[in-house]
Design an enzyme around this catalytic site. Structure first.
Site, PDB file in Angstrom:
ATOM      1  N   GLY A 178       0.838  -1.208   0.000  1.00  0.00           N
ATOM      2  CA  GLY A 178       0.000   0.000   0.000  1.00  0.00           C
ATOM      3  C   GLY A 178       0.862   1.242   0.000  1.00  0.00           C
ATOM      4  N   ASN A 179       0.270   2.370   0.331  1.00  0.00           N
ATOM      5  CA  ASN A 179       1.059   3.601   0.462  1.00  0.00           C
ATOM      6  C   ASN A 179       0.414   4.492   1.514  1.00  0.00           C
ATOM      7  OD1 ASN A 179      -0.854   5.498  -0.914  1.00  0.00           O
ATOM      8  ND2 ASN A 179      -0.492   4.059  -2.593  1.00  0.00           N
ATOM      9  N   HIS A 180       0.997   5.689   1.715  1.00  0.00           N
ATOM     10  CA  HIS A 180       0.583   6.525   2.856  1.00  0.00           C
ATOM     11  C   HIS A 180      -0.610   7.437   2.581  1.00  0.00           C
ATOM     12  CE1 HIS A 180       4.042   5.268   5.109  1.00  0.00           C
ATOM     13  NE2 HIS A 180       4.841   5.598   4.111  1.00  0.00           N
ATOM     14  N   SER A 181      -1.240   7.329   1.438  1.00  0.00           N
ATOM     15  CA  SER A 181      -2.344   8.270   1.138  1.00  0.00           C
ATOM     16  C   SER A 181      -3.496   8.068   2.130  1.00  0.00           C
ATOM     17  CB  SER A 181      -2.845   8.049  -0.289  1.00  0.00           C
ATOM     18  OG  SER A 181      -4.000   8.817  -0.496  1.00  0.00           O
ATOM     19  N   ALA A 192      -3.491   7.725  -4.994  1.00  0.00           N
ATOM     20  CA  ALA A 192      -2.121   7.224  -5.095  1.00  0.00           C
ATOM     21  C   ALA A 192      -2.240   5.737  -5.434  1.00  0.00           C
ATOM     22  CB  ALA A 192      -1.385   7.435  -3.780  1.00  0.00           C
TER      23      ALA A 192
END
Ligand code: PMT
Length: 400
Positions: free
Chosen positions: A210-213, A278
């Site tokens: 995943g990512n930090h969005s 993102a």
């Protein structure tokens, strides 16, 4: 006369702050509003019906039936109002509102209403801090109601703390601001498609890439577009952001593949599309059916490219004004311009992780907007203000 012709229904419940409503009514009338007052039975102990009806220039009602046997139709009051204000709103009335305990005229009217609802709570400090009050205020916010928080100071009990109803001037200003921002219906009749948040690409039933969005940027744009009258289709990856705006149709997905499929169910009908999500560029080739066990010292996961949703939107563009985002850490302007070109966009919003206060999770962002012919740089602002800048810029482009 900032409230000229606006119909404001004030529901008073039984708290000492009810005496301040006389001043509020006088102010709203001076600003051009029409005011109708309803009360809970206990409110009558704190403020006189005669004063309220004299100031509001309308009879005041507190029961389903008047003394002469006529029915005080709660549905008519609800449909009449452009805005309902609960002030003061006691813990009891708040609880009845959010749990549908419809045992008086005020709650029956509230439950029949389709207009915006404002709540100015007032109670003693411990009641205000009680988990049930906090939860009920959160529920009211989830319903899309506007809370005007209680202020701090001396309370009727003699204690000091938060619980005093907001001053009549504050309440009046909030109502004015609301009508003012809602009069700008510049996107009325337009459909705006927005992607927001991260995507999660499953590795096994437990893990993902995943990512930090957080989704904050995308949700702010969605809320602002809806305020301007647009029909908003918001496609969001996993995010704790919420919206109760009835003009926002939200579709929650998890992976880039799912976002791709959902976007193209709606893209054809969109007038404006804004890709603030993102999206993971790669996903694991295989998703393990069972949790991968810790065994070897290293683990290799083969990744395959995800579809580029925005690039595909660019390829399938017909009437849409297409806006992308670029999140960069180096060669920012060059990379953003490259994406504008390669993805066939009308506009790109650049944010750089090298700028303090910009990017993931936080409530602020700092952006530059590029079109094929223009560049505009903006200061660090809250994401809500950034959303306004983005939509102002888009509107200026499509109205050219
Ligand atoms: O959600 P927040 O915490 O508020 O953070 C906001 C944000 C930083 C996520 C947001 O402002 C932002 O920059 N979003 C775009 C992030 C990104 O993925 O940028 P990119 O440069 O990698 O992608 C370029 C564009 O292509 C983006 O519009 C992206 O949505 C889109 N894209 C990317 C890959 C892919 N497979 N499909 C896409 O549609």
């Amino acid at each position: 006369m900032t409230l000229q012709g606006k119909r404001i229904l004030i529901c008073i419940s039984g708290g000492i702050a009810a005496y301040k409503i006389n001043l509020l009514i006088r102010d709203l009338i001076k600003k051009g509003a029409e005011v109708q007052v309803l009360m809970t039975p206990s409110a009558e102990n704190f403020v006189s019906k005669l004063t309220l009806s004299t100031l509001s220039k309308n009879p005041v009602f507190l029961d389903f039936y008047s003394e002469n046997g006529t029915w005080n139709n709660h549905v008519e009051f609800a449909l009449w109002a452009d805005l309902i204000l609960f002030a003061p709103c006691t813990a009891n009335t708040l609880a009845k509102m959010v749990h549908g305990i419809c045992d008086n005229l005020v709650i029956a009217t509230y439950m029949s209403a389709k207009c915006p609802v404002f709540i100015a709570p007032a109670m003693d400090l411990d009641m205000y801090q009680h988990p049930s009050t906090k939860q009920n205020l959160e529920l009211a916010e989830d319903f899309g109601h506007f809370i005007i928080p209680a202020e701090s100071g001396e309370l009727a009990s003699g204690l000091f703390g938060q619980g005093r109803m907001a001053e009549p001037d504050t309440i009046s200003e909030k109502i004015e601001e609301f009508f003012h921002s809602n009069s700008n219906k510049s996107l009325m009749g337009k459909t705006v498609l927005i992607t927001a948040g991260p995507t999660y690409e499953a590795i096994d039933p437990v893990r993902f890439i995943g990512n930090h969005s957080s989704g904050k940027m995308g949700f702010s744009i969605a809320e602002e577009a809806a305020k301007r009258g647009a029909k908003v289709i918001l496609i969001s990856g996993p995010s704790s952001q919420k919206t109760a705006d009835p003009n926002i149709e939200i579709h929650r997905i998890s992976s880039a593949r799912e976002m791709f499929d959902e976007v193209f169910k709606h893209y054809q009908n969109a007038d404006i599309a804004i890709a603030s999500a993102a999206v993971a560029d790669y996903a694991p080739k295989e998703v393990a059916k069972e949790k991968i066990k810790k065994s070897e010292d290293s683990l290799t996961i083969e990744l395959v490219k995800n579809p580029d949703i925005l690039k595909t939107m660019g390829e399938r563009k017909s009437k849409q004004f297409l806006v992308g985002f670029a999140l960069e850490t180096q060669n920012e302007e060059e990379n953003a311009k490259g994406k504008l070109e390669k993805k066939n966009l009308d506009m790109i919003v650049l944010n750089s992780l090298r700028d303090e206060g910009a990017g993931f999770k936080i409530d602020t962002n700092k952006i530059k907007i590029f079109t094929k012919t223009r560049l505009k740089e903006f200061q660090l602002k809250s994401k809500n203000e950034v959303a306004k800048d983005i939509l102002n810029f888009i509107e200026a482009q499509i109205l050219k």
